[in-house]
Design an enzyme around this catalytic site. Structure first.
Site, PDB file in Angstrom:
ATOM      1  N   ASN A  53       0.832  -1.210   0.000  1.00  0.00           N
ATOM      2  CA  ASN A  53       0.000   0.000   0.000  1.00  0.00           C
ATOM      3  C   ASN A  53       0.867   1.261   0.000  1.00  0.00           C
ATOM      4  O   ASN A  53       0.381   2.346   0.294  1.00  0.00           O
ATOM      5  CB  ASN A  53      -0.915   0.012   1.223  1.00  0.00           C
ATOM      6  N   HIS A 139     -13.624  -2.255   7.018  1.00  0.00           N
ATOM      7  CA  HIS A 139     -12.414  -2.933   7.479  1.00  0.00           C
ATOM      8  C   HIS A 139     -12.611  -3.571   8.856  1.00  0.00           C
ATOM      9  O   HIS A 139     -13.374  -3.078   9.679  1.00  0.00           O
ATOM     10  CB  HIS A 139     -11.297  -1.884   7.552  1.00  0.00           C
ATOM     11  N   GLU A 185     -15.833   3.774   4.552  1.00  0.00           N
ATOM     12  CA  GLU A 185     -14.488   4.053   4.054  1.00  0.00           C
ATOM     13  C   GLU A 185     -14.615   4.911   2.809  1.00  0.00           C
ATOM     14  O   GLU A 185     -15.658   4.902   2.160  1.00  0.00           O
ATOM     15  CB  GLU A 185     -13.773   2.735   3.726  1.00  0.00           C
ATOM     16  N   SER A 189     -11.000  -1.315   0.826  1.00  0.00           N
ATOM     17  CA  SER A 189      -9.634  -1.808   0.733  1.00  0.00           C
ATOM     18  C   SER A 189      -9.464  -3.065  -0.111  1.00  0.00           C
ATOM     19  O   SER A 189      -8.370  -3.344  -0.589  1.00  0.00           O
ATOM     20  CB  SER A 189      -9.068  -2.045   2.133  1.00  0.00           C
ATOM     21  N   ASP A 214     -13.202   6.455   7.074  1.00  0.00           N
ATOM     22  CA  ASP A 214     -11.850   5.888   7.098  1.00  0.00           C
ATOM     23  C   ASP A 214     -11.221   6.076   5.714  1.00  0.00           C
ATOM     24  O   ASP A 214     -11.629   5.435   4.746  1.00  0.00           O
ATOM     25  CB  ASP A 214     -11.947   4.397   7.482  1.00  0.00           C
ATOM     26  N   HIS A 217      -7.202   4.235   2.422  1.00  0.00           N
ATOM     27  CA  HIS A 217      -6.747   4.076   1.030  1.00  0.00           C
ATOM     28  C   HIS A 217      -7.143   5.264   0.163  1.00  0.00           C
ATOM     29  O   HIS A 217      -7.049   5.201  -1.062  1.00  0.00           O
ATOM     30  CB  HIS A 217      -7.300   2.779   0.435  1.00  0.00           C
ATOM     31  N   LYS A 248       0.439   3.875   4.840  1.00  0.00           N
ATOM     32  CA  LYS A 248       0.173   3.377   3.479  1.00  0.00           C
ATOM     33  C   LYS A 248       0.757   4.376   2.484  1.00  0.00           C
ATOM     34  O   LYS A 248       1.971   4.448   2.351  1.00  0.00           O
ATOM     35  CB  LYS A 248      -1.317   3.118   3.330  1.00  0.00           C
TER      36      LYS A 248
HETATM   37  C1  LIG Z   1      -4.896  -0.688   6.805  1.00  0.00           C
HETATM   38  C2  LIG Z   1      -6.233  -0.225   7.218  1.00  0.00           C
HETATM   39  C3  LIG Z   1      -6.477   0.143   8.532  1.00  0.00           C
HETATM   40  C4  LIG Z   1      -5.478  -0.072   9.622  1.00  0.00           C
HETATM   41  O1  LIG Z   1      -4.432   0.826   9.573  1.00  0.00           O
HETATM   42  P1  LIG Z   1      -3.012   0.386  10.187  1.00  0.00           P
HETATM   43  O2  LIG Z   1      -2.284   1.671  10.346  1.00  0.00           O
HETATM   44  O3  LIG Z   1      -2.397  -0.536   9.196  1.00  0.00           O
HETATM   45  O4  LIG Z   1      -3.308  -0.273  11.491  1.00  0.00           O
HETATM   46  C5  LIG Z   1      -7.702   0.682   8.820  1.00  0.00           C
HETATM   47  N1  LIG Z   1      -8.664   0.813   7.893  1.00  0.00           N
HETATM   48  C6  LIG Z   1      -8.463   0.433   6.620  1.00  0.00           C
HETATM   49  C7  LIG Z   1      -9.555   0.588   5.630  1.00  0.00           C
HETATM   50  C8  LIG Z   1      -7.254  -0.113   6.250  1.00  0.00           C
HETATM   51  O5  LIG Z   1      -7.065  -0.528   4.998  1.00  0.00           O
END
Ligand SMILES: *Cc1c(COP(=O)(O)O)cnc(C)c1O
Length: 388
Positions: A53, A139, A185, A189, A214, A217, A248
């Site tokens: 990512n 997620h 989100e 993801s 969230d 991505h 990411k």
């Molecule tokens: C990767 C991810 C997380 C978690 O983040 P980290 O910093 O890796 O713990 C949360 N939400 C989504 C949608 C993700 O893809």
């Protein structure tokens, strides 16, 4: 007695693993012996990496490495305490100011990871008697946080706003006067598609609910400098709780919650993963701050655009409609077939992970391709030819 208990435990672990293996869902770790980039070394072989990512190639950017080293050289490495004890360092404050500026919010608060941000924030703002409404494809960390909160949970099918509306209506009737929070989100993801954000914002506003978005991505991906979907849709001021990760596209580590000053102060006092956890090293915060500054600069805009060029390149070579994000899934269906496809690609030099249940629904196993600004055009064309 002791021995018996011991056998029960051993059997539990072994039987669980056998069961997982029998259903083709066993996972194991793969060691990568080099910095994260478009090419990685696995088992002594250099292969093209389509599994990270690290969407902009920032994870191994000189400026991030230097920022981290400089900070560690001056300020040491470990922080020794939580932020509320003596673990808040100038680097944390600088990072949070940079994030708020970049996100165009009043304030932000950082956490050790996205997982910790969700687990700390969601149960802090909603508890027993309140209502959480989640998109089905949210997620795992949002799902876990929602469960931990003890609030009433309702799920709507992915992006189904009619169902979201009926849940919102139900919440108002069944739990009048309680807080209602919608969890979604910006970029999903495992599918790479986008939330119907503007309509969702209209809807939650109509019912007086709040929205937790969230952007794990979305940050560094969507919009000109990768400010995320809330910004590119012009609804930043109407998305009350914005989360994003720093590990990411930003190539560092950790995560943020961006929103009002009031929200930040509340979380400092109530988010348990923030309160009861040692703060991240200043060097990590310094690298993340550098990444945010790069993203906001012309270099950031260039990186975002060259990554879109790669996305368009892959989609046009595969005669697919252009993907909405840097995640391009190739749905295989059967779990074992997806594993075979991934293994075949690895044989010919491409790291493309097979994603299976429980990360995605049973029977929808897929290859998940992630594209980076660090890939060259030739890498993309080679992948397009090698895919099943
Ligand atoms: C990767 C991810 C997380 C978690 O983040 P980290 O910093 O890796 O713990 C949360 N939400 C989504 C949608 C993700 O893809």
């Amino acid at each position: 007695m002791m021995k018996n208990q011991h056998a029960v435990w051993e059997d539990f672990l072994r039987d669980s693993l056998s069961e997982i293996e029998a259903s083709g869902l066993l996972r194991s770790l793969r060691t990568v012996n080099c910095p994260q980039s478009a090419r990685v070394e696995v088992n002594g072989r250099r292969i093209l990496n389509f599994s990270s990512n690290d969407y902009l190639g920032l994870a191994n950017h000189t400026a991030l490495r230097e920022a981290a080293c400089r900070e560690a050289a001056h300020g040491g490495f470990g922080t020794g305490a939580s932020r509320l004890a003596c673990g808040t360092l100038a680097a944390h404050e600088r990072l949070e100011t940079a994030i708020a500026e970049f996100k165009r919010t009043e304030a932000s608060l950082t956490f050790s990871s996205g997982y910790a941000a969700a687990m700390g924030t969601i149960p802090a703002v909603c508890s027993k008697g309140d209502v959480l409404i989640l998109d089905k494809l949210c997620h795992a960390c949002l799902v876990d946080a929602a469960r931990l909160s003890g609030a009433h949970l309702r799920i709507f099918p992915h992006n189904d706003l009619n169902k979201l509306e009926s849940h919102l209506r139900w919440a108002g009737k069944a739990h009048p006067g309680r807080r209602v929070l919608v969890l979604a989100e910006s970029v999903y993801s495992m599918d790479g598609d986008l939330a119907r954000l503007r309509e969702m914002v209209e809807l939650k506003d109509r019912f007086g609910a709040w929205l937790f978005l969230d952007e794990a991505h979305g940050i560094g991906v969507i919009g000109k400098n990768g400010r995320g979907l809330a910004d590119s849709e012009g609804v930043t001021a109407r998305v009350e709780i914005q989360m994003g990760t720093l590990g990411k596209a930003l190539g560092a580590h950790g995560a943020y919650i961006a929103g009002s000053r009031l929200l930040r102060e509340f979380l400092v006092n109530r988010a348990r993963s923030f309160i009861y956890s040692t703060s991240p090293p200043a060097s990590v915060a310094a690298a993340a701050e550098k990444a945010v500054k790069i993203l906001a600069s012309p270099e950031g805009a260039r990186l975002v655009e060259s990554r879109w060029k790669n996305i368009r390149g892959l989609c046009s070579a595969r005669k697919l409609p252009c993907a909405a994000s840097a995640i391009v899934p190739v749905i295989i269906g059967d779990e074992a077939a997806a594993l075979r496809a991934s293994a075949n690609l690895l044989d010919v030099g491409f790291l493309v992970p097979a994603i299976r249940y429980p990360t995605v629904a049973k029977g929808t196993a897929r290859l998940r391709i992630t594209l980076s600004a660090a890939h060259a055009e030739a890498d993309i064309l080679a992948l397009a030819r090698a895919l099943p």
